[in-house]
Scaffold this motif. Structure first.
Motif, mmCIF file in Angstrom:
data_model
loop_
_atom_site.group_PDB
_atom_site.id
_atom_site.type_symbol
_atom_site.label_atom_id
_atom_site.label_comp_id
_atom_site.label_asym_id
_atom_site.label_seq_id
_atom_site.Cartn_x
_atom_site.Cartn_y
_atom_site.Cartn_z
ATOM 1 N N GLY A 217 0.818 -1.221 0.000
ATOM 2 C CA GLY A 217 0.000 0.000 0.000
ATOM 3 C C GLY A 217 0.844 1.259 0.000
ATOM 4 N N VAL A 218 0.158 2.395 0.080
ATOM 5 C CA VAL A 218 0.823 3.697 0.138
ATOM 6 C C VAL A 218 1.031 4.044 1.611
ATOM 7 N N LEU A 219 2.288 4.219 2.013
ATOM 8 C CA LEU A 219 2.567 4.582 3.412
ATOM 9 C C LEU A 219 2.488 6.095 3.597
ATOM 10 N N ARG A 220 3.073 6.837 2.647
ATOM 11 C CA ARG A 220 3.060 8.299 2.739
ATOM 12 C C ARG A 220 3.035 8.889 1.337
ATOM 13 N N ARG A 221 2.428 10.075 1.217
ATOM 14 C CA ARG A 221 2.479 10.780 -0.061
ATOM 15 C C ARG A 221 2.518 12.267 0.214
ATOM 16 N N SER A 222 3.298 12.992 -0.604
ATOM 17 C CA SER A 222 3.310 14.453 -0.488
ATOM 18 C C SER A 222 3.295 15.045 -1.888
ATOM 19 N N VAL A 223 2.575 16.159 -2.024
ATOM 20 C CA VAL A 223 2.455 16.829 -3.313
ATOM 21 C C VAL A 223 3.801 17.427 -3.689
ATOM 22 N N ALA A 224 4.188 17.257 -4.959
ATOM 23 C CA ALA A 224 5.446 17.824 -5.458
ATOM 24 C C ALA A 224 5.142 18.531 -6.777
ATOM 25 N N VAL A 225 6.076 19.332 -7.234
ATOM 26 C CA VAL A 225 5.884 20.032 -8.508
ATOM 27 C C VAL A 225 5.713 18.992 -9.620
ATOM 28 N N GLY A 226 4.582 19.052 -10.309
ATOM 29 C CA GLY A 226 4.350 18.139 -11.435
ATOM 30 C C GLY A 226 3.937 16.733 -11.051
ATOM 31 N N GLY A 227 3.613 16.518 -9.780
ATOM 32 C CA GLY A 227 3.204 15.167 -9.390
ATOM 33 C C GLY A 227 3.214 14.985 -7.890
ATOM 34 N N GLN A 228 3.774 13.863 -7.429
ATOM 35 C CA GLN A 228 3.808 13.576 -5.987
ATOM 36 C C GLN A 228 4.963 12.643 -5.660
ATOM 37 N N VAL A 229 5.382 12.678 -4.393
ATOM 38 C CA VAL A 229 6.454 11.796 -3.916
ATOM 39 C C VAL A 229 5.834 10.801 -2.932
ATOM 40 N N LEU A 230 6.122 9.528 -3.153
ATOM 41 C CA LEU A 230 5.474 8.458 -2.391
ATOM 42 C C LEU A 230 6.476 7.621 -1.606
ATOM 43 N N THR A 231 6.012 7.088 -0.480
ATOM 44 C CA THR A 231 6.683 5.966 0.180
ATOM 45 C C THR A 231 5.722 4.799 0.056
ATOM 46 N N LEU A 232 6.165 3.739 -0.619
ATOM 47 C CA LEU A 232 5.295 2.593 -0.906
ATOM 48 C C LEU A 232 5.742 1.365 -0.129
ATOM 49 N N GLN A 233 4.778 0.674 0.454
ATOM 50 C CA GLN A 233 5.046 -0.651 1.030
ATOM 51 C C GLN A 233 4.802 -1.652 -0.079
ATOM 52 N N GLY A 234 5.863 -2.296 -0.540
ATOM 53 C CA GLY A 234 5.705 -3.318 -1.567
ATOM 54 C C GLY A 234 5.633 -4.692 -0.926
ATOM 55 N N LEU A 235 5.523 -5.722 -1.734
ATOM 56 C CA LEU A 235 5.516 -7.096 -1.221
ATOM 57 C C LEU A 235 6.883 -7.444 -0.626
ATOM 58 N N GLY A 236 7.939 -6.797 -1.183
ATOM 59 C CA GLY A 236 9.298 -7.148 -0.773
ATOM 60 C C GLY A 236 9.952 -6.158 0.173
ATOM 61 N N GLY A 237 9.248 -5.115 0.573
ATOM 62 C CA GLY A 237 9.853 -4.131 1.476
ATOM 63 C C GLY A 237 9.329 -2.737 1.188
ATOM 64 N N VAL A 238 9.977 -1.745 1.797
ATOM 65 C CA VAL A 238 9.545 -0.356 1.666
ATOM 66 C C VAL A 238 10.375 0.352 0.592
ATOM 67 N N TYR A 239 9.709 1.105 -0.250
ATOM 68 C CA TYR A 239 10.354 1.864 -1.323
ATOM 69 C C TYR A 239 10.109 3.343 -1.041
ATOM 70 N N GLU A 240 11.177 4.082 -0.719
ATOM 71 C CA GLU A 240 11.021 5.488 -0.336
ATOM 72 C C GLU A 240 11.391 6.426 -1.486
ATOM 73 N N GLU A 241 10.943 7.689 -1.352
ATOM 74 C CA GLU A 241 11.300 8.755 -2.308
ATOM 75 C C GLU A 241 11.001 8.364 -3.749
ATOM 76 N N VAL A 242 9.799 7.854 -3.980
ATOM 77 C CA VAL A 242 9.367 7.477 -5.334
ATOM 78 C C VAL A 242 8.522 8.619 -5.904
ATOM 79 N N PHE A 243 9.042 9.283 -6.943
ATOM 80 C CA PHE A 243 8.298 10.381 -7.573
ATOM 81 C C PHE A 243 7.465 9.837 -8.717
ATOM 82 N N ILE A 244 6.169 10.209 -8.765
ATOM 83 C CA ILE A 244 5.364 9.902 -9.953
ATOM 84 C C ILE A 244 4.819 11.211 -10.528
ATOM 85 N N PRO A 245 4.937 11.404 -11.847
ATOM 86 C CA PRO A 245 4.495 12.660 -12.472
ATOM 87 C C PRO A 245 2.998 12.670 -12.746
ATOM 88 N N LEU A 246 2.204 12.195 -11.775
ATOM 89 C CA LEU A 246 0.749 12.095 -11.909
ATOM 90 C C LEU A 246 0.110 12.620 -10.634
#
Length: 431
Positions: A217-246
């Motif tokens: 799931g989504v652990l954290r999200r913050s609005v960024a210029v042109g999209g958002q920055v996410l911290t995602l809990q994946g099946l294999g662990g946590v993925y931090e500082e993931v930018f999506i332009p959506l």
């Protein structure tokens, strides 16, 4: 293809199966990830495609509908198939389709044909993996010949009730039909009514399920210029500082689902995480045309294909959270079978006024009828009716720019209500 009836719906797999048999079963030449759900399928498919390419795989992606050309439905390595390749594949498939038609009471549909073209194109390329979105439903959709190893269910709500049933439970039951024995199922958070048929189907066929909110799931999200920055809990662990332009919480959810699907496909899980840098790279290059897509500035013009209440609610939330418009005017065109009143009620708090129009679909709601509904929700003073899309856009821009002193930076136009509305507007605005 024109003779096959763009909007004709026939839900039986025997014709597409016959055609694929004659083609040598191209859909068996590669593994597939299969997506269904009510909202978010195309955005999620595009993110999955982008991630797989970041990991060095050759991808085929099949989505619908298209915005500008049918070739968008069939993409190789993230790009629509070329005209030459599309024509060459069509010439291969068309005579065999003719044979199937001769033997059948009903001819193959337009969607049957594009599906067969996609599977043949992917086998010919060849691709390492196909990312395939259902057209409608699941169990009886033409794409359900692939029996994919990874199945993805985006959020399920009420839409296409005339084909799939009147309750969320019925719709979920139809969509769960893409789950085949031994599959890994990645499911977005679902309402209880939808979750039950999905889990029952998984038990029935021995599929493994991972659910948003439990396994990922989504652990954290913050609005960024042109999209958002996410911290995602994946099946294999946590993925931090993931930018999506959506934009929007719904796109963050789609990203979490996409990541889990790619982890499942690449064999990551409890003991192995994907390379975080590669995941970041894959998401950073993801795009989703017609999903809060900015096509003009001063005034800002946004295109969004939301066409049902669930999708529009997500769009409106994203507008409120991520765009600081001082004035926003809508252009709305919907299909006659959609819940236009609910769409208008959701839009009313965020729009200063609305211009209603008719899009180019033969199934479009007449502008006058939509105008009458809009007047009930917005009040007649906040509604304009324009029969044609160019006039509607012109009227909306004029309304947005009127009574605005100085800068137009806080002024916007939102064009929404249907993918066809977005496609019509995009053709005009991208010239």
């Amino acid at each position: 293809m024109a003779g096959r009836g763009f909007t004709r719906m026939v839900f039986e797999l025997d014709r597409i199966e016959s055609l694929l048999d004659l083609l040598g079963s191209p859909q068996r030449a590669y593994p597939s990830i299969h997506l269904t759900g009510t909202n978010g399928k195309t955005s999620t498919a595009r993110m999955i495609d982008s991630l797989l390419r970041a990991f060095g795989l050759h991808t085929g992606r099949y989505t619908s509908p298209h915005l500008e050309t049918v070739r968008e439905r069939i993409s190789l390595d993230g790009e629509p198939v070329s005209e030459d390749r599309f024509v060459a594949t069509y010439r291969e498939v068309a005579p065999l389709a003719g044979l199937v038609d001769q033997r059948s009471a009903e001819p193959l549909t337009y969607f049957d044909m594009t599906t067969a073209l996609a599977f043949a194109t992917f086998a010919d390329a060849p691709v390492d993996v196909a990312v395939v979105e259902v057209g409608l439903g699941g169990a009886e959709d033409a794409t359900n010949v692939i029996q994919a190893g990874v199945c993805v269910l985006t959020p399920i709500g009420l839409d296409h009730t005339e084909w799939l049933g009147d309750t969320i439970q019925d719709i979920a039951l139809a969509k769960a039909g893409i789950i085949h024995p031994g599959a890994t199922v990645i499911s977005a958070a679902q309402e209880e009514e939808a979750a039950r048929p999905i889990l029952e189907r998984c038990v029935e066929v021995g599929a493994t399920v991972a659910r948003e909110g439990a396994e990922f799931g989504v652990l954290r999200r913050s609005v960024a210029v042109g999209g958002q920055v996410l911290t995602l809990q994946g099946l294999g662990g946590v993925y931090e500082e993931v930018f999506i332009p959506l934009h929007g919480a719904h796109q963050a959810q789609n990203a979490a689902v996409a990541l889990a699907a790619v982890e499942a496909f690449l064999g990551a899980g409890a003991r192995r995480q994907l390379d975080v840098e590669t995941v970041r790279e894959g998401f950073a290059t993801a795009s989703s045309p017609g999903r809060l897509e900015r096509v003009r500035t001063a005034p800002t013009v946004l295109l969004d294909g939301a066409h049902n209440p669930q999708g529009m609610a997500a769009t409106v939330t994203a507008l409120q959270e991520e765009f600081a418009f001082s004035k926003l005017v809508g252009v709305l065109g919907v299909l006659a079978d959609k819940d236009a009143a609910s769409l208008l009620e959701l839009l009313e708090p965020v729009l200063d006024s609305v211009v209603v129009t008719r899009n180019s679909s033969p199934r479009a709601m007449p502008a006058a009828e939509l105008g009458a509904l809009a007047a009930e929700v917005f009040g007649p003073d906040r509604v304009e009716v324009a029969e044609e899309m160019p006039d509607a856009i012109e009227a909306a821009v004029a309304a947005a720019e009127s009574d605005v002193p100085g800068e137009l930076s806080g002024v916007g136009v939102l064009i929404t209500g249907s993918v066809v509305t977005v496609a019509d507007a995009r053709r005009l605005l991208k010239r």
